[in-house]
Design a protein around this motif. Structure first.
Motif, PDB file in Angstrom:
ATOM      1  N   THR A  46      75.170  28.310  99.095  1.00 38.09           N
ATOM      2  CA  THR A  46      74.381  29.128  98.171  1.00 38.09           C
ATOM      3  C   THR A  46      74.638  28.812  96.710  1.00 38.09           C
ATOM      4  O   THR A  46      73.740  28.913  95.883  1.00 38.09           O
ATOM      5  CB  THR A  46      74.677  30.626  98.369  1.00 38.09           C
ATOM      6  OG1 THR A  46      76.055  30.887  98.075  1.00 38.09           O
ATOM      7  CG2 THR A  46      74.341  31.067  99.779  1.00 38.09           C
ATOM      8  N   PRO A  50      74.072  32.357  93.158  1.00 35.47           N
ATOM      9  CA  PRO A  50      73.206  31.646  94.111  1.00 35.47           C
ATOM     10  C   PRO A  50      72.120  30.826  93.425  1.00 35.47           C
ATOM     11  O   PRO A  50      71.511  31.272  92.452  1.00 35.47           O
ATOM     12  CB  PRO A  50      72.579  32.782  94.929  1.00 35.47           C
ATOM     13  CG  PRO A  50      73.521  33.924  94.783  1.00 35.47           C
ATOM     14  CD  PRO A  50      74.100  33.799  93.400  1.00 35.47           C
ATOM     15  N   ASN A  53      67.317  32.502  96.314  1.00 36.82           N
ATOM     16  CA  ASN A  53      67.348  33.898  96.731  1.00 36.82           C
ATOM     17  C   ASN A  53      67.851  33.949  98.171  1.00 36.82           C
ATOM     18  O   ASN A  53      67.221  33.388  99.065  1.00 36.82           O
ATOM     19  CB  ASN A  53      65.929  34.482  96.630  1.00 36.82           C
ATOM     20  CG  ASN A  53      65.868  35.948  96.933  1.00 36.82           C
ATOM     21  OD1 ASN A  53      66.522  36.433  97.844  1.00 36.82           O
ATOM     22  ND2 ASN A  53      65.061  36.664  96.179  1.00 36.82           N
ATOM     23  N   LYS A  60      63.675  31.711  93.815  1.00 38.71           N
ATOM     24  CA  LYS A  60      64.925  31.619  93.060  1.00 38.71           C
ATOM     25  C   LYS A  60      65.556  33.006  92.988  1.00 38.71           C
ATOM     26  O   LYS A  60      64.876  34.020  93.098  1.00 38.71           O
ATOM     27  CB  LYS A  60      64.702  31.015  91.690  1.00 38.71           C
ATOM     28  CG  LYS A  60      64.138  31.920  90.651  1.00 38.71           C
ATOM     29  CD  LYS A  60      64.031  31.182  89.324  1.00 38.71           C
ATOM     30  CE  LYS A  60      64.102  32.031  88.164  1.00 38.71           C
ATOM     31  NZ  LYS A  60      64.900  32.626  87.394  1.00 38.71           N
ATOM     32  N   CYS A  61      66.860  33.038  92.833  1.00 38.87           N
ATOM     33  CA  CYS A  61      67.582  34.301  92.719  1.00 38.87           C
ATOM     34  C   CYS A  61      67.374  34.854  91.319  1.00 38.87           C
ATOM     35  O   CYS A  61      67.628  34.174  90.335  1.00 38.87           O
ATOM     36  CB  CYS A  61      69.072  34.087  92.993  1.00 38.87           C
ATOM     37  SG  CYS A  61      70.011  35.618  93.001  1.00 38.87           S
ATOM     38  N   ASP A  62      66.896  36.091  91.245  1.00 40.62           N
ATOM     39  CA  ASP A  62      66.612  36.737  89.970  1.00 40.62           C
ATOM     40  C   ASP A  62      67.325  38.079  89.920  1.00 40.62           C
ATOM     41  O   ASP A  62      66.911  39.020  90.576  1.00 40.62           O
ATOM     42  CB  ASP A  62      65.104  36.915  89.808  1.00 40.62           C
ATOM     43  CG  ASP A  62      64.719  37.492  88.469  1.00 40.62           C
ATOM     44  OD1 ASP A  62      65.478  37.318  87.501  1.00 40.62           O
ATOM     45  OD2 ASP A  62      63.645  38.119  88.384  1.00 40.62           O
ATOM     46  N   CYS A  66      69.266  39.347  93.578  1.00 43.14           N
ATOM     47  CA  CYS A  66      68.177  38.387  93.735  1.00 43.14           C
ATOM     48  C   CYS A  66      66.795  39.035  93.735  1.00 43.14           C
ATOM     49  O   CYS A  66      65.804  38.354  93.929  1.00 43.14           O
ATOM     50  CB  CYS A  66      68.357  37.519  94.987  1.00 43.14           C
ATOM     51  SG  CYS A  66      69.786  36.420  94.906  1.00 43.14           S
ATOM     52  N   TYR A  67      66.716  40.325  93.577  1.00 45.14           N
ATOM     53  CA  TYR A  67      65.442  41.044  93.528  1.00 45.14           C
ATOM     54  C   TYR A  67      65.536  42.198  92.550  1.00 45.14           C
ATOM     55  O   TYR A  67      66.605  42.767  92.331  1.00 45.14           O
ATOM     56  CB  TYR A  67      65.106  41.683  94.883  1.00 45.14           C
ATOM     57  CG  TYR A  67      64.502  40.761  95.900  1.00 45.14           C
ATOM     58  CD1 TYR A  67      63.238  40.219  95.730  1.00 45.14           C
ATOM     59  CD2 TYR A  67      65.190  40.455  97.056  1.00 45.14           C
ATOM     60  CE1 TYR A  67      62.685  39.385  96.685  1.00 45.14           C
ATOM     61  CE2 TYR A  67      64.646  39.626  98.021  1.00 45.14           C
ATOM     62  CZ  TYR A  67      63.388  39.094  97.823  1.00 45.14           C
ATOM     63  OH  TYR A  67      62.845  38.274  98.764  1.00 45.14           O
TER      64      TYR A  67
END
Length: 150
Positions: A46, A50, A53, A60-62, A66-67
């Motif tokens: 990861t 990360p 996601n 992509k991890c945000d 990641c959400y």
């Protein structure tokens, strides 16, 4: 991870060998020993933070989870949803450090016996494993639910 092109063949071979050792540690050592030796393997896939996601590998991890969890928080904290889930006196939180600390102590232990017990008491359960989910992948979910004796 390899089939979804998250890692190359070389890392796949290396991790496959290391995960086999981890399976033995999980089976024959203490949970703390297994975690100490195996916890970092997933991070090799990861990244930290990360690089994708972990709940949808195509994104992509945000953010820290990641959400943006606002819509889920709002839904889970609705009175009608809490009443349907029989948790009307509690508020929803997607992360809770106290719960995490307690659950992390036996992270590598199989919980199938506990799930079977809950099912034997006729409590409804819902198992969700997404097809693009790295964290709770559907292959692992399918395997343990098909092998569950209850």
């Amino acid at each position: 991870a390899f089939e979804n092109k998250l890692i190359d063949e070389k890392l796949h071979r290396e991790l496959t060998a290391q995960f086999l050792i981890c399976q033995q540690l999980i089976q024959f050592s203490t949970p703390s020993q297994a975690l100490a030796n195996c916890d970092g393997l997933s991070t090799q896939i990861t990244g930290n933070p990360p690089k994708f996601n972990v709940y949808n590998i195509k994104q992509k991890c945000d953010g820290p989870l990641c959400y943006n969890m606002t819509a889920i928080d709002d839904f889970m904290n609705r009175d009608d949803v809490r009443e349907a889930l029989k948790v009307k006196d509690r508020s929803w939180s997607e992360c809770n450090d106290t719960v995490y600390e307690h659950l992390n102590k036996d992270e590598v232990k199989s919980q199938s016996g506990n799930v079977a017990y809950v099912l034997s008491k006729n409590f409804p359960i819902f198992v969700y494993s997404g097809d693009l989910d790295y964290q709770c992948n559907w292959l692992g979910g399918q395997k343990w639910t098909n092998e569950l004796n209850w």
